[in-house]
Structure formats: structure tokens, C-alpha cells
Design an enzyme around this catalytic site. Sequence first.
Site, PDB file in Angstrom:
ATOM      1  N   TYR A 193      58.820  18.228  40.385  1.00  8.01           N
ATOM      2  CA  TYR A 193      58.412  19.087  41.485  1.00  8.01           C
ATOM      3  C   TYR A 193      57.066  18.356  42.284  1.00  8.01           C
ATOM      4  O   TYR A 193      56.408  17.863  41.553  1.00  8.01           O
ATOM      5  CB  TYR A 193      57.802  20.450  41.053  1.00  8.01           C
ATOM      6  N   PHE A 247      57.822  22.760  52.406  1.00 14.86           N
ATOM      7  CA  PHE A 247      57.770  21.154  52.326  1.00 14.86           C
ATOM      8  C   PHE A 247      57.815  21.217  50.619  1.00 14.86           C
ATOM      9  O   PHE A 247      56.845  21.505  49.883  1.00 14.86           O
ATOM     10  CB  PHE A 247      56.731  20.383  52.674  1.00 14.86           C
ATOM     11  N   GLU A 248      58.953  20.668  49.936  1.00 14.74           N
ATOM     12  CA  GLU A 248      58.907  20.573  48.456  1.00 14.74           C
ATOM     13  C   GLU A 248      60.309  19.473  48.154  1.00 14.74           C
ATOM     14  O   GLU A 248      60.982  19.474  49.008  1.00 14.74           O
ATOM     15  CB  GLU A 248      59.320  21.845  47.611  1.00 14.74           C
ATOM     16  N   VAL A 249      59.811  18.727  47.096  1.00 12.11           N
ATOM     17  CA  VAL A 249      60.845  18.003  46.627  1.00 12.11           C
ATOM     18  C   VAL A 249      61.107  18.333  45.121  1.00 12.11           C
ATOM     19  O   VAL A 249      60.075  18.375  44.521  1.00 12.11           O
ATOM     20  CB  VAL A 249      60.518  16.422  46.722  1.00 12.11           C
ATOM     21  N   ARG A 284      57.937  30.090  42.881  1.00 17.09           N
ATOM     22  CA  ARG A 284      58.343  28.819  42.511  1.00 17.09           C
ATOM     23  C   ARG A 284      57.120  28.364  41.732  1.00 17.09           C
ATOM     24  O   ARG A 284      57.267  27.546  40.882  1.00 17.09           O
ATOM     25  CB  ARG A 284      58.477  27.813  43.846  1.00 17.09           C
TER      26      ARG A 284
END
Length: 359
Positions: A193, A247-249, A284
Site C-alpha cells: 500500500y 491517490f493510492e497504489v 482502507r
Amino acid sequence: LPDDLFDEIRHEILSIKTRADLTKFKQNAIYILVRNYELDSLCKSILNFLSRVPHPYFDFIIMNDKPFDPFFINQITKFIINSNNPTTKKWAERLITVKFGLIKAEIWDPLEHKEDYTTIPMSVIESRWEQQEEQGILYGGSRSYRNMCRFQSMNFYNHPSLDGYKYTMRMEPGVEYLCNFDPFEELRDGVKYAFTLSLVEYPETIPSLFTTYLTYKRDEYYRNRELFEFINDGIGGYNLCHFWTNFEVISLDWVRSEEYTRFMEHFDKTAGFYMERWGDAPLRTLAVVELLRIDEVQWLDIGYLHPPFVSCPGDLKTRTERQCTCEPYDFENDILGISLVYMNEDGFEKDDEEEEEEE
Ligand code: GDP
Ligand code: MN
């Protein structure tokens, strides 16, 4: 892929030396949930993104709960390919896949088949929405926003259009990237994450979220002391901090895991997404804190704007190397060079080490 094209790519994209590297590269995608009327602001964000990444050949997976207009599909597809410069466009045409996914109604809106979802009467749920709207809670009266938050929390990664991908970066219409970066190449090994900005949640949207979290028990409960410190209010409660998920990977293997699924179902079965107005960001964040180790989480120190909030690298060297166009500014102390979140190679830095002044 023909050999000559592969040879060209191998010279241009230095991280791709073998066909296996290319396969790995193609396991990542940009994921976007969007409505038809957001076409223009999405194009602006895509153009900006493609100008900021070293190799702009990512697959784009774009989803909607309503069918996309043919016009939308056509414009977005052409726009992504044509936004490449003349040299890279010829590869973009061959390398990029753009997929448009329709979300099934029963996945998007569980209240459509309410008897399978909750025993709470619809009239009770709707009166809660009215109350929350009257209280001035952001999106308090919205059913679709709640569907969206639930979908982003516990469903997007199971959509068939994401089959075969390992990581996604989430994008939204209207956001801007203010520095050069690569959402996937920059991840350290083992990271599941990555985030860039963190904020404090509106408490009135999540009255029972943290007590619901506390009833989720497992053997190694609180094994993640270090990550728990990020959300600890000092006496074991929730300080409302969360990774800002627009925004997240994210590792899809992780969110598709049984552990993550079980965790989300624990929350979902209370119908809290609908009785309250839980955002996907605090959900999350609790999953990250509960299920990951600190070395599986990474802060990407990039410039990012999702109005009205912006982040910018606090370190001048980083801003120079990344060709940032933002300047961090601490209005209270009238100085440049303050980052909002502090993480080193191994995780979070302590508060008292955090400030970095320049100029
Ligand atoms: P905010 O940033 O929390 O104010 O919420 P946004 O309006 O940016 O919504 C978050 C993301 O979900 C964006 O990418 C929106 O385009 C998308 N989104 C929100 N509601 C819906 C919806 O009802 N349908 C679809 N298809 N996308 C939605
Ligand atoms: Mn948004």
C-alpha cells in the site's frame, strides 16, 4: 509483440530489458471510477499524469455503475493514446489497453436487494440520510456516494476488468500531479500500500466505525504497534487520521486476500456504510493498520492536488529532482519546506524529527 517493436521498447524503457520485464510492467494499471459528465476533468488529469510519468504506457481500467456513453469511450481512448508525444505514440498505440467496465447493480447498490443485505427497514435508513443531510454532513443525503465508498472499500478489485493485474494506482477526474513520479517503479519490494496524502476524517461521518473496528478480534491483534501509532489518539482511540485514497497504489493480491475480505465483511455486515456515511479512506486505513506491517506501507513523496487539498515534497532536493511545480508553504510559520507526512525508508519518522527548513 513483434521483435522489432520489443527492441525499440527495450531501448526506450530502460527498466524493461526482457519480455518477462514487459509482462511485469503490464501487470499494473491505472484504475478510475468515473461518471460520463466528468469526461473533460478526467482528460485533464490523464494528460497531466502522462506528462509526469517516465514511460506513459500504462493500461487504464475505467469503471462506471452506468453504461459509458460511446462518445466518452471514444474520446478517452483516443485521448490517452494521442497524449503521447510523437516518438512514444507509436508504442502507446501498441502497448496501452484501455478497458471500460460496467459495475453490476447488485454489487454497486446492495440496497436494491435489501433483504439479502440488512434487516434494517428502508424507511429507517432513509430517515438517517435525511437527518445527516440536515446536519450538514458532507454527502449525508446521498445514496450514490455511499455506494461509491463501499465499492472502493471492498469491491473494485474484484471487477473482471481488473483480472490479471497485480497493482493499481487510483486516479480521479480533476486531480493534478505536481512532480514527476512512477507509481509502480518507485515501490520498494514487498510494499502493498502506498499513499501520498493523509488527512483527518470528519468525525460525524463515522460515529461507530472505530468501535466496530474494536470488535474485530484476531490472534495477533495489535501486533502492528508502529502502524497503530498513526491512528492512535493517545489513549487507544481513533485520532481520525487516514490515508487519502483518491491517490493510492495498492496490491490487488492483498485486497483480494481472505484476510482483507473478512475484515471488510465485518464492517459491511453492520450496514454502517448506509446508516452512517463511512468513507472508503478510513476503512482502507484501518485495514492497512490491522493487516499490514509497517514495511509494507510506503509514502510516495510527490506533489498531488485534489482540490481543496494539496501536498508537496518538503525537501528542496526532492522537488528539484522530481521537477515539481509546487512549493510547500507553512502559512502559520511563514516558511517554505514543510511536508505534511513524514516517512523514512523503513516507515514513519517520529514527530520531533520531522521539520525540515530550507532557504
Ligand atoms: P470526493 O472526492 O469525496 O468529493 O468524491 P468524488 O466525487 O471525487 O468521488 C470519488 C470518485 O468516485 C471519483 O472518481 C468520482 O468520479 C467517482 N464517483 C463518485 N460517485 C459516483 C457515482 O455515483 N458513479 C460513478 N460511476 N462514479 C462515481
Ligand atoms: Mn474526489
